[in-house]
Design a protein around this motif. Structure first.
Motif, short mmCIF file in Angstrom:
data_model
loop_
_atom_site.label_atom_id
_atom_site.label_comp_id
_atom_site.label_asym_id
_atom_site.label_seq_id
_atom_site.Cartn_x
_atom_site.Cartn_y
_atom_site.Cartn_z
N GLY A 113 1.61 0.25 -14.41
CA GLY A 113 2.65 -0.73 -14.73
C GLY A 113 3.50 -1.04 -13.66
O GLY A 113 4.50 -1.75 -13.52
N GLU A 114 3.08 -0.55 -12.58
CA GLU A 114 4.00 -0.76 -11.23
C GLU A 114 3.57 -1.58 -10.36
O GLU A 114 2.50 -2.19 -10.25
N VAL A 115 4.58 -2.63 -9.82
CA VAL A 115 4.31 -3.55 -8.91
C VAL A 115 5.65 -3.06 -7.82
O VAL A 115 6.79 -3.18 -8.05
N ILE A 116 4.88 -2.81 -6.34
CA ILE A 116 6.14 -2.21 -5.83
C ILE A 116 5.99 -2.89 -4.50
O ILE A 116 4.87 -3.11 -3.82
N GLU A 117 7.17 -3.29 -3.89
CA GLU A 117 7.23 -4.04 -2.70
C GLU A 117 7.92 -3.16 -1.81
O GLU A 117 9.06 -2.68 -1.87
N PRO A 118 7.04 -2.74 -0.76
CA PRO A 118 7.77 -1.75 0.32
C PRO A 118 8.91 -2.28 0.88
O PRO A 118 8.88 -3.39 1.27
N ASP A 119 9.86 -0.95 1.34
CA ASP A 119 10.97 -1.50 2.08
C ASP A 119 10.94 -2.01 3.40
O ASP A 119 11.55 -2.84 4.02
N ASP A 120 9.79 -1.31 4.01
CA ASP A 120 9.43 -1.39 5.53
C ASP A 120 8.40 -2.21 5.83
O ASP A 120 7.91 -2.51 7.03
N GLY A 121 7.77 -3.11 4.89
CA GLY A 121 6.70 -3.93 5.10
C GLY A 121 5.36 -3.36 5.40
O GLY A 121 4.47 -4.04 6.05
N VAL A 122 5.21 -2.09 5.11
CA VAL A 122 4.15 -1.30 5.49
C VAL A 122 3.40 -0.60 4.00
O VAL A 122 4.39 0.09 3.61
#
Length: 180
Positions: A113-122
């Motif tokens: 159920g995770e949708v993760i947007e990384p902080d560093d764009g990687v």
């Protein structure tokens, strides 16, 4: 998850790359030239899949349908897919992960159920993901390469370390307008 998918986003530019190896069990390479990175929604979204092949392809089809349903809104489509993936009895059993990106978002979508947007764009997933992630972060921090150059070089590094990753790379990129 015997594969490697890596993505880098800088400004409106994003690149996603994956290796081509499909491994059967833990000892046999069944295919060396698979395409695990694809364009969706009129070429405006790029998705890369890792995990069981049938499971990953099923989820990729579902993501594409959700993007169509939400008229290209990747974030809404990803959240809806993750919700359905987590609550549906059949989908819950699927073993795969997805990286999805457009010029506005870079996301990892999982069956928890995770949708993760990384902080560093990687971001990177799959068996070679940690190697590709480390290489990509180093290249981002200590160079002026484009996202496409970073993901390609990161996958090459991962292919030299991970036995489930090869150097037959599929790379897709979106070159948007805006700051780098």
């Amino acid at each position: 998850m015997g594969t490697t998918i890596v993505a880098v986003k800088r400004g409106k530019n994003v690149a996603v790359a994956g290796d081509g190896q499909i491994t059967f069990g833990d000892r046999t390479i069944m295919k060396a030239t698979a395409r695990k990175v694809r364009r969706l929604y009129q070429g405006k979204v790029i998705a890369g899949i890792a995990g069981s092949v049938a499971d990953a392809l099923t989820l990729l089809d579902k993501l594409e349908a959700k993007i169509q349903e939400f008229r290209g809104n990747l974030m809404r489509a990803a959240v809806d897919l993750a919700r359905e993936w987590r609550t549906d009895r059949y989908l819950r059993k699927l073993e795969a992960m997805i990286i999805a990106a457009d010029q506005d978002h870079l996301l990892v979508i999982s069956g928890n159920g995770e949708v993760i947007e990384p902080d560093d764009g990687v971001v990177a997933i799959g068996s070679g993901g940690p190697y590709a992630l480390a290489a990509a972060r180093a290249l981002v921090r200590h160079g002026n390469l484009t996202p496409a150059e970073i993901v390609k070089n990161s996958l090459i590094v991962a292919s030299e370390i991970c036995v489930y990753t090869n150097d037959r790379i599929t790379l897709e990129e979106i070159e948007g307008t805006g700051e780098q």
